[in-house]
Enzyme design. Structure first.
Site, PDB file in Angstrom:
ATOM      1  CE  LYS A 256      31.866  44.051  37.131  1.00  0.00           C
ATOM      2  NZ  LYS A 256      32.917  43.805  36.644  1.00  0.00           N
TER       3      LYS A 256
ATOM      4  CG  ASN B 278      41.984  42.022  44.874  1.00  0.00           C
ATOM      5  OD1 ASN B 278      42.907  42.704  44.455  1.00  0.00           O
ATOM      6  ND2 ASN B 278      40.438  42.509  45.326  1.00  0.00           N
TER       7      ASN B 278
ATOM      8  CE  LYS C 197      29.963  48.372  40.023  1.00  0.00           C
ATOM      9  NZ  LYS C 197      30.167  48.254  41.653  1.00  0.00           N
TER      10      LYS C 197
ATOM     11  CG  PHE D  57      39.351  51.536  36.488  1.00  0.00           C
ATOM     12  CD1 PHE D  57      39.359  52.688  37.226  1.00  0.00           C
ATOM     13  CD2 PHE D  57      40.881  50.736  35.560  1.00  0.00           C
ATOM     14  CE1 PHE D  57      40.477  53.746  36.347  1.00  0.00           C
ATOM     15  CE2 PHE D  57      42.008  51.892  35.340  1.00  0.00           C
ATOM     16  CZ  PHE D  57      41.279  53.148  35.392  1.00  0.00           C
TER      17      PHE D  57
HETATM   18  O1  PMT Z   1      46.638  47.715  40.668  1.00  0.00           O
HETATM   19  P1  PMT Z   1      46.897  47.567  39.728  1.00  0.00           P
HETATM   20  O2  PMT Z   1      48.275  46.009  40.117  1.00  0.00           O
HETATM   21  O3  PMT Z   1      47.758  48.599  38.850  1.00  0.00           O
HETATM   22  O4  PMT Z   1      45.957  46.626  38.210  1.00  0.00           O
HETATM   23  C1  PMT Z   1      45.166  47.414  38.433  1.00  0.00           C
HETATM   24  C2  PMT Z   1      43.616  46.495  38.090  1.00  0.00           C
HETATM   25  C3  PMT Z   1      43.562  45.538  37.446  1.00  0.00           C
HETATM   26  C4  PMT Z   1      43.115  46.352  39.279  1.00  0.00           C
HETATM   27  C5  PMT Z   1      42.355  48.314  37.855  1.00  0.00           C
HETATM   28  O5  PMT Z   1      42.646  48.341  36.540  1.00  0.00           O
HETATM   29  C6  PMT Z   1      41.320  47.082  38.160  1.00  0.00           C
HETATM   30  O6  PMT Z   1      40.179  46.847  36.699  1.00  0.00           O
HETATM   31  N1  PMT Z   1      40.389  47.793  38.652  1.00  0.00           N
HETATM   32  C7  PMT Z   1      38.763  47.536  39.050  1.00  0.00           C
HETATM   33  C8  PMT Z   1      39.079  45.802  39.709  1.00  0.00           C
HETATM   34  C9  PMT Z   1      37.748  45.181  39.588  1.00  0.00           C
HETATM   35  O7  PMT Z   1      37.452  44.060  39.456  1.00  0.00           O
HETATM   36  O8  PMT Z   1      36.128  45.850  39.347  1.00  0.00           O
HETATM   37  P2  PMT Z   1      34.814  45.446  39.989  1.00  0.00           P
HETATM   38  O9  PMT Z   1      34.660  44.383  38.074  1.00  0.00           O
HETATM   39  O10 PMT Z   1      34.601  44.596  40.576  1.00  0.00           O
HETATM   40  O11 PMT Z   1      34.238  46.572  39.992  1.00  0.00           O
HETATM   41  C10 PMT Z   1      33.476  47.479  38.951  1.00  0.00           C
HETATM   42  C11 PMT Z   1      34.104  49.398  40.426  1.00  0.00           C
HETATM   43  O12 PMT Z   1      33.104  48.739  40.932  1.00  0.00           O
HETATM   44  C12 PMT Z   1      35.420  49.483  40.392  1.00  0.00           C
HETATM   45  O13 PMT Z   1      35.349  50.943  39.632  1.00  0.00           O
HETATM   46  C13 PMT Z   1      35.327  49.284  41.982  1.00  0.00           C
HETATM   47  O14 PMT Z   1      36.706  49.637  42.695  1.00  0.00           O
HETATM   48  C14 PMT Z   1      33.815  49.319  41.992  1.00  0.00           C
HETATM   49  N2  PMT Z   1      33.746  48.279  43.549  1.00  0.00           N
HETATM   50  C15 PMT Z   1      33.887  46.572  43.518  1.00  0.00           C
HETATM   51  C16 PMT Z   1      33.213  46.535  44.320  1.00  0.00           C
HETATM   52  C17 PMT Z   1      32.483  47.302  45.301  1.00  0.00           C
HETATM   53  N3  PMT Z   1      32.275  46.603  46.551  1.00  0.00           N
HETATM   54  N4  PMT Z   1      32.571  48.031  45.394  1.00  0.00           N
HETATM   55  C18 PMT Z   1      33.242  48.902  44.652  1.00  0.00           C
HETATM   56  O15 PMT Z   1      32.929  50.539  44.305  1.00  0.00           O
END
Ligand code: PMT
Length: 400
Positions: A335, A208, A339, A321
């Site tokens: 979320k 991604n 979580k 995040f």
């Molecule tokens: O890296 P950059 O280019 O600076 O960009 C930063 C960012 C946009 C990636 C960052 O700021 C951000 O938003 N990161 C979270 C990305 C995301 O889409 O997370 P999510 O909504 O899929 O997941 C929510 C949370 O659960 C996150 O903290 C993620 O790390 C965690 N997660 C998600 C999926 C998974 N299978 N396991 C997890 O632990």
């Protein structure tokens, strides 16, 4: 961080003195007011005029010069400094400071100041290893002087080993840390960053748009504030921040393994990684050949790393995040609840300057009571400070 700060740079007599020009340039670029003090021997290697031109300020060289004293004043230099950096620092200045000697301008200012002092030694490999030099450095470290270790490599004296002045960028980063309040020194924090790369075959993968910038900023700022930091990152083109324990991983499963190793002793986890929710169910052992017609890849779910840790959370703070493109706050709150997080940082990546790849972000911080605070466009370092300020306030509120 360094903008508006008064930095005194002490330059002593070693071949690395020429690198002080680059240091002055970096400091001035960051908006610091730089006053340079040169020892007599430093002036054999680089002229005061060079550093005066780069710093835009007169260079101090003598304790008893009437002109210099009226222009700068050695006590004023000591008093107004927010920090003093000695780079390069010879064995001689280290010994003088360790023994409280004040026989020239720099050593006098060093005894007269109450500002933090950061020392970047540079010398011959055998001098650096000499037990008396090591003893002097230990003595200074024990009373609060900071050091930027020299690097290893080819030395101007013809030897190879430890003694080269650390990279100017690394010295400036250490100076930023020196000037940052150490309010996270009791924290052991895991930060995740970057994307995952989930292989399809030996040459292809699913990934991604995360560059790791947000997570790296979270790690760097926590280290500057005194935390012990483990950074677990997917593939990025960034250099690991100074001072952090760095684990480079590719897949979500590798990321989970590295996190689980550090988790038992952690006090916080901040998950800025864009973890891959799915991975190819089968990884082809050889490059998949082109065939006629469409081609599909069956995906299987990856573990929800942060979600699965909820059951063993204890007193730890969990921060997630959320990257969203619509219904940003509703999705982020969902979320946060699912979580069992203490905080979620939502970024709407459709906004200019927010989310992937930018040096800036626009975030809404939502805490576990679902109180929301939207911050203006700011650098990712500033976002990191804002998140930690609120986490520490949350801890203080809990009496932790
Ligand atoms: O890296 P950059 O280019 O600076 O960009 C930063 C960012 C946009 C990636 C960052 O700021 C951000 O938003 N990161 C979270 C990305 C995301 O889409 O997370 P999510 O909504 O899929 O997941 C929510 C949370 O659960 C996150 O903290 C993620 O790390 C965690 N997660 C998600 C999926 C998974 N299978 N396991 C997890 O632990």
């Amino acid at each position: 961080m360094l903008a508006g700060k008064h930095i005194v740079l002490g330059v002593t007599g070693g071949i690395a003195a020429y690198k002080s020009a680059e240091l002055v340039r970096l400091l001035v670029k960051e908006g610091a007011h730089v006053r340079v003090i040169m020892t007599q021997h430093a002036q054999e290697f680089i002229t005061p005029l060079t550093l005066q031109t780069l710093s835009g300020n007169p260079v101090a060289t003598e304790t008893f010069s009437l002109t210099q004293e009226s222009e700068i004043g050695h006590i004023r230099l000591a008093d107004t400094a927010d920090a003093i950096l000695i780079a390069p620092a010879t064995a001689n200045i280290i010994a003088k400071l360790a023994h409280g000697l004040a026989d020239d301008l720099l050593s006098t200012v060093l005894l007269a100041t109450t500002a933090p002092v950061l020392i970047a030694p540079a010398m011959n490999v055998h001098m650096y290893a000499h037990p008396m030099v090591q003893e002097n450095m230990r003595k200074l470290a024990s009373v609060g002087y900071g050091f930027v270790e020299p690097s290893e490599g080819f030395l101007a004296c013809g030897y190879e080993g430890k003694g080269r002045l650390a990279d100017p960028e690394a010295i400036v980063e250490e100076l930023r840390a020196t000037l940052t309040k150490k309010d996270m020194r009791h924290e052991r924090i895991i930060v995740t960053a970057g994307p995952n790369a989930e292989p399809i075959d030996p040459v292809r993968f699913i990934t991604n748009r995360s560059t790791g910038k947000m997570g790296f900023a979270m790690a760097k700022v926590a280290w500057r504030r005194g935390a012990e930091v483990t950074l677990v990152s997917g593939p990025t083109s960034l250099d690991p921040p100074r001072g952090v324990r760095f684990h480079s991983v590719r897949t979500a499963l590798e990321m989970q393994k590295a996190i689980l190793e550090a988790y038992p002793t952690a006090t916080m986890i901040v998950s800025a990684a864009a973890v891959a929710d799915y991975r190819p169910a089968h990884v082809a052992p050889q490059k998949i050949k082109k065939m006629g017609g469409n081609f599909s890849v069956e995906l299987t779910r990856n573990p929800d790393i942060l979600g699965e840790l909820a059951s063993q959370k204890g007193n730890r703070l969990h921060v997630g995040f959320a990257t969203e493109t619509e219904h940003v706050l509703e999705n982020a709150v969902r979320k946060l609840r699912n979580k069992n997080l203490d905080m979620i940082v939502a970024n709407d990546v459709t906004q200019e300057g927010a989310g992937f790849a930018h040096d800036t972000n626009i975030v809404t911080i939502i805490d576990r009571t679902e109180r929301m605070e939207t911050l203006p466009l700011m650098s990712k370092d500033e976002v990191a400070h804002a998140v930690y300020d609120r986490l520490l306030a949350m801890k203080a509120g809990n009496g932790e």
